[in-house]
Design a protein around this motif. Structure first.
Motif, mmCIF file in Angstrom:
data_model
loop_
_atom_site.group_PDB
_atom_site.id
_atom_site.type_symbol
_atom_site.label_atom_id
_atom_site.label_comp_id
_atom_site.label_asym_id
_atom_site.label_seq_id
_atom_site.Cartn_x
_atom_site.Cartn_y
_atom_site.Cartn_z
ATOM 1 N N THR A 1 0.776 -1.125 -0.060
ATOM 2 C CA THR A 1 0.040 -0.157 0.098
ATOM 3 C C THR A 1 0.907 1.157 -0.031
ATOM 4 O O THR A 1 0.334 2.302 -0.493
ATOM 5 C CB THR A 1 -1.002 0.016 1.283
ATOM 6 N N ALA B 1 -3.350 7.477 2.433
ATOM 7 C CA ALA B 1 -3.834 6.722 1.487
ATOM 8 C C ALA B 1 -5.013 7.712 0.491
ATOM 9 O O ALA B 1 -5.134 7.645 -0.625
ATOM 10 C CB ALA B 1 -4.603 5.719 1.839
ATOM 11 N N GLY B 2 -5.251 8.628 1.383
ATOM 12 C CA GLY B 2 -6.268 9.461 0.759
ATOM 13 C C GLY B 2 -5.287 10.663 0.127
ATOM 14 O O GLY B 2 -4.092 10.610 0.089
ATOM 15 N N ILE C 1 -9.069 -4.812 -3.582
ATOM 16 C CA ILE C 1 -7.664 -4.319 -4.140
ATOM 17 C C ILE C 1 -7.224 -2.961 -3.197
ATOM 18 O O ILE C 1 -6.207 -2.407 -3.735
ATOM 19 C CB ILE C 1 -7.594 -4.217 -5.699
ATOM 20 N N ALA C 2 -7.979 -2.584 -2.551
ATOM 21 C CA ALA C 2 -7.621 -1.315 -1.954
ATOM 22 C C ALA C 2 -6.359 -1.059 -1.446
ATOM 23 O O ALA C 2 -5.729 -0.080 -1.439
ATOM 24 C CB ALA C 2 -8.564 -0.724 -0.918
ATOM 25 N N LEU C 3 -5.771 -2.185 -0.822
ATOM 26 C CA LEU C 3 -4.570 -1.969 -0.402
ATOM 27 C C LEU C 3 -3.317 -2.325 -1.323
ATOM 28 O O LEU C 3 -2.015 -2.440 -1.133
ATOM 29 C CB LEU C 3 -4.156 -3.045 0.955
ATOM 30 N N TYR C 4 -3.830 -2.614 -2.586
ATOM 31 C CA TYR C 4 -2.735 -3.060 -3.657
ATOM 32 C C TYR C 4 -2.829 -2.132 -4.732
ATOM 33 O O TYR C 4 -2.256 -2.185 -5.739
ATOM 34 C CB TYR C 4 -3.032 -4.265 -4.082
ATOM 35 N N ARG C 5 -3.717 -0.840 -4.624
ATOM 36 C CA ARG C 5 -3.720 0.079 -5.658
ATOM 37 C C ARG C 5 -2.242 0.912 -5.930
ATOM 38 O O ARG C 5 -1.593 0.883 -5.109
ATOM 39 C CB ARG C 5 -4.510 1.161 -5.380
ATOM 40 N N VAL D 1 -2.238 4.937 -4.616
ATOM 41 C CA VAL D 1 -2.723 5.549 -3.090
ATOM 42 C C VAL D 1 -2.111 6.861 -2.947
ATOM 43 O O VAL D 1 -0.975 7.230 -3.064
ATOM 44 C CB VAL D 1 -2.198 4.378 -2.176
ATOM 45 N N GLY D 2 -3.190 7.622 -2.551
ATOM 46 C CA GLY D 2 -2.692 8.958 -2.267
ATOM 47 C C GLY D 2 -2.351 9.929 -3.195
ATOM 48 O O GLY D 2 -1.907 11.122 -3.117
ATOM 49 N N LEU D 3 -2.352 9.454 -4.492
ATOM 50 C CA LEU D 3 -1.806 10.212 -5.864
ATOM 51 C C LEU D 3 -2.806 10.936 -6.605
ATOM 52 O O LEU D 3 -2.790 11.917 -7.078
ATOM 53 C CB LEU D 3 -1.114 9.366 -6.824
ATOM 54 N N ASP D 4 -4.109 10.099 -6.451
ATOM 55 C CA ASP D 4 -5.272 10.724 -7.350
ATOM 56 C C ASP D 4 -6.196 11.776 -6.550
ATOM 57 O O ASP D 4 -6.925 11.453 -5.795
ATOM 58 C CB ASP D 4 -6.109 9.551 -7.689
ATOM 59 N N ALA D 5 -5.839 13.012 -6.478
ATOM 60 C CA ALA D 5 -6.385 14.222 -5.820
ATOM 61 C C ALA D 5 -7.813 14.376 -6.193
ATOM 62 O O ALA D 5 -8.664 14.682 -5.720
ATOM 63 C CB ALA D 5 -5.592 15.356 -5.726
ATOM 64 N N ARG E 1 -9.909 12.001 -6.899
ATOM 65 C CA ARG E 1 -10.868 10.839 -6.289
ATOM 66 C C ARG E 1 -11.525 11.610 -4.831
ATOM 67 O O ARG E 1 -12.763 11.327 -4.510
ATOM 68 C CB ARG E 1 -10.085 9.578 -5.926
ATOM 69 N N ALA F 1 -11.402 10.964 -1.847
ATOM 70 C CA ALA F 1 -11.800 10.271 -0.838
ATOM 71 C C ALA F 1 -11.124 9.062 -0.536
ATOM 72 O O ALA F 1 -10.442 8.517 -1.524
ATOM 73 C CB ALA F 1 -13.279 10.030 -0.650
ATOM 74 N N LEU F 2 -10.823 8.471 0.725
ATOM 75 C CA LEU F 2 -10.338 7.407 0.995
ATOM 76 C C LEU F 2 -10.887 6.113 0.142
ATOM 77 O O LEU F 2 -12.115 6.182 0.567
ATOM 78 C CB LEU F 2 -10.111 7.051 2.591
ATOM 79 N N PRO F 3 -10.185 5.229 -0.362
ATOM 80 C CA PRO F 3 -10.910 4.168 -0.817
ATOM 81 C C PRO F 3 -11.339 3.298 0.595
ATOM 82 O O PRO F 3 -10.689 3.203 1.551
ATOM 83 C CB PRO F 3 -9.900 3.164 -1.640
#
Lengths: 318, 187
Positions: free
Chosen positions: A40, A300-301, B68-72, B75-79, B81, B83-85
């Motif tokens: 992650t 993560a956000g 797959i949230a922990l395997y994306r 993570v943290g790159l797509d402003a 989005r 919101a947290l997955p």
């Protein structure tokens, strides 16, 4: 933009705490696998700065970062430039030039983490600042109770002992109340904060028998290193006799917590500390998964996001 | 967004049945097979396929779920989005090693979700093979990933969205093309 930090438990509302506890459950599942690691936070950098003695918190933060695949660097007070007289501010500025994503700080001074957060773009996590706050301890305590005892709403938690010097209690009172629990503080008058009832919305007592009504008895360590020569109690022996928690003082069904390290025979009897029915071992075990959840929540956000959890990832075509 | 139903309930049912037949044709031993649904809508699809394979082949394959949230890889790159997955459950309570694993998802788009799902499955063991079944392939791949079983190929433009609705979650089975207002639909 500066990242979101976790400086006090008040930085989190009820929904955010609930979300972290839920994610903690997910990481607990990861810890049951043969490969206890997920990618992650690959490529992220976490610097742990511990200027005060720590075993549980520093180890669990280090493992939490590593099991999320982050690069983790540990800086101890001894052996670092701080020993040569460098200030915390300068240390934070220097380490920030290496572009960490998170700086985890434990420091003996109240407000050290707030101050550090002003000099870095990294997210700052307070891992204990003097007698002020220890928010991740509270999150792991909440997580432990929810898993081992049941829903926090309506639960009665009694903190017993050296409340005045306890950052565990200071964060805990707020955290437990946020999640709907009732909190009482019990200890000698010299170790209870003045005006606690009005200021914190708790009940206070100097009679240890008042733990009878509590679902959870949270035993606090006598923090002799913070007391100085002040003489808050006549002697540890007398304190143990008057306020020490042992099997005889508990009723069946009451659960016992302690953030460690334990002064055996002082605030808690050795027999009780070793009793598997206490939650002390679970607290230590849960520390890592909850700190994984905190790191995930902060990183993560999107940078600086304070948004609550959004749509399930499966609903977003990726 | 305006919506247009591209696949109705009956077509969804027949499409899933066809995929189940295709899986049976290529896997003679259902007990060596595992269907792993990718959260969220891959999960009920995997359940349906497993039931149908049980009817067709006489034995149901193992079924699991993967989140797959922990395997994306973002993570943290797509402003955008914002919101947290949400982190869902991964449940693979069978031995992944030496099985043929069929990942099941509703829509195949860039392929990044599938890459993450493959990573997640390999953290549980070393499957004999991994295949991919999707209800809809909408194109726009960003990784070299190709499905083994495809319900419908529905080429779309980037600004359109394919929404798969399944009765277990949405109360209805259908595939809807959502087009931004003012943009003409592609198919």
């Amino acid at each position: 933009m500066s990242r979101r930090s976790l400086l006090t438990i008040a930085d989190l509302d009820r929904a955010e705490i609930a979300r972290i506890l839920r994610v903690g459950n997910r990481f607990a599942e990861v810890m049951e696998r043969d490969i206890k690691k997920v990618p992650t936070l690959r490529g992220r950098t976490i610097i742990n700065m511990f200027f005060e003695a720590s075993t549980r918190t520093s180890t669990s933060f280090e493992l939490a970062g590593k099991r999320l695949s982050a690069d983790v660097v540990n800086v101890k007070g001894s052996g670092s430039s701080v020993e040569k007289g460098e200030t915390l501010k300068d240390t934070v500025i220097t380490l920030s030039s290496y572009l960490p994503d998170v700086i985890v700080i434990r420091h003996q001074s109240v407000g050290a983490c707030q101050m550090a957060a002003r000099y870095t773009d990294a997210a700052v996590i307070n891992a204990g600042d003097g007698k002020h706050e220890h928010p991740t301890q509270t999150l792991l305590d909440l997580y432990t109770i929810e898993r081992e005892v049941g829903p926090l709403d309506g639960l009665h938690v009694a903190f017993v002992g050296d409340v005045a010097h306890s950052r565990v209690a200071r964060s805990g009172v707020r955290g437990f109340q946020t999640m709907g629990a009732r909190v009482s503080l019990i200890g000698p008058p010299t170790l209870l904060p003045r005006d606690a009832e009005a200021a914190l919305g708790v009940t206070t007592s100097t009679d240890v028998r008042d733990i009878a009504d509590a679902d959870v008895v949270y035993v606090l360590r006598m923090q002799l290193e913070r007391m100085g020569p002040g003489g808050f109690v006549p002697s540890l022996r007398e304190y143990a006799m008057t306020y020490g928690i042992n099997h005889a003082r508990l009723r069946p069904g009451q659960r016992v917590m302690h953030a460690g390290p334990i002064n055996r025979g002082v605030e808690i009897s050795g027999e009780l500390a070793d009793d598997p029915a206490t939650l002390i071992e679970r607290q230590a075990a849960n520390g890592m998964v909850v700190r994984m959840a905190v790191l995930y929540d902060l990183l993560a956000g999107p940078a600086g996001s304070t948004e609550p959890a959004g749509a399930p990832i499966g609903a977003v075509a990726v | 967004m305006a919506g247009k139903i591209l696949v109705d309930e009956d077509q969804v049912r027949r499409t899933v049945a066809r995929i189940a037949h295709e899986i049976v044709e290529r896997h003679a031993e259902p007990d060596r097979l595992a269907l792993v649904g990718i959260h969220t809508r891959g999960v009920p699809l995997a359940d349906r396929l497993a039931r149908l394979i049980g009817e067709f082949a006489g034995a149901e394959p193992a079924v699991g779920t993967v989140d797959i949230a922990l395997y994306r890889d973002d993570v943290g790159l797509d402003a955008r989005r914002g919101a947290l997955p949400v982190v869902g459950d991964t449940v693979l309570d069978f031995d992944v090693s030496s099985r043929a694993v069929v990942l099941v998802d509703d829509v195949l788009f860039t392929g990044r979700t599938i890459r993450a799902a493959i990573d997640a499955v390999f953290d549980y063991g070393r499957p004999a093979m991994v295949q991919l079944a999707v209800l809809v392939d909408r194109g726009h791949r960003e990784l070299p990933i190709r499905p083994d079983y495809v319900g419908k190929n529905l080429p779309t433009s980037r600004d359109e969205r394919i929404a798969v609705h399944l009765s277990e979650i949405d109360g209805v089975d259908e595939v809807v093309l959502e087009t931004p207002a003012g943009v003409r639909g592609t198919p």
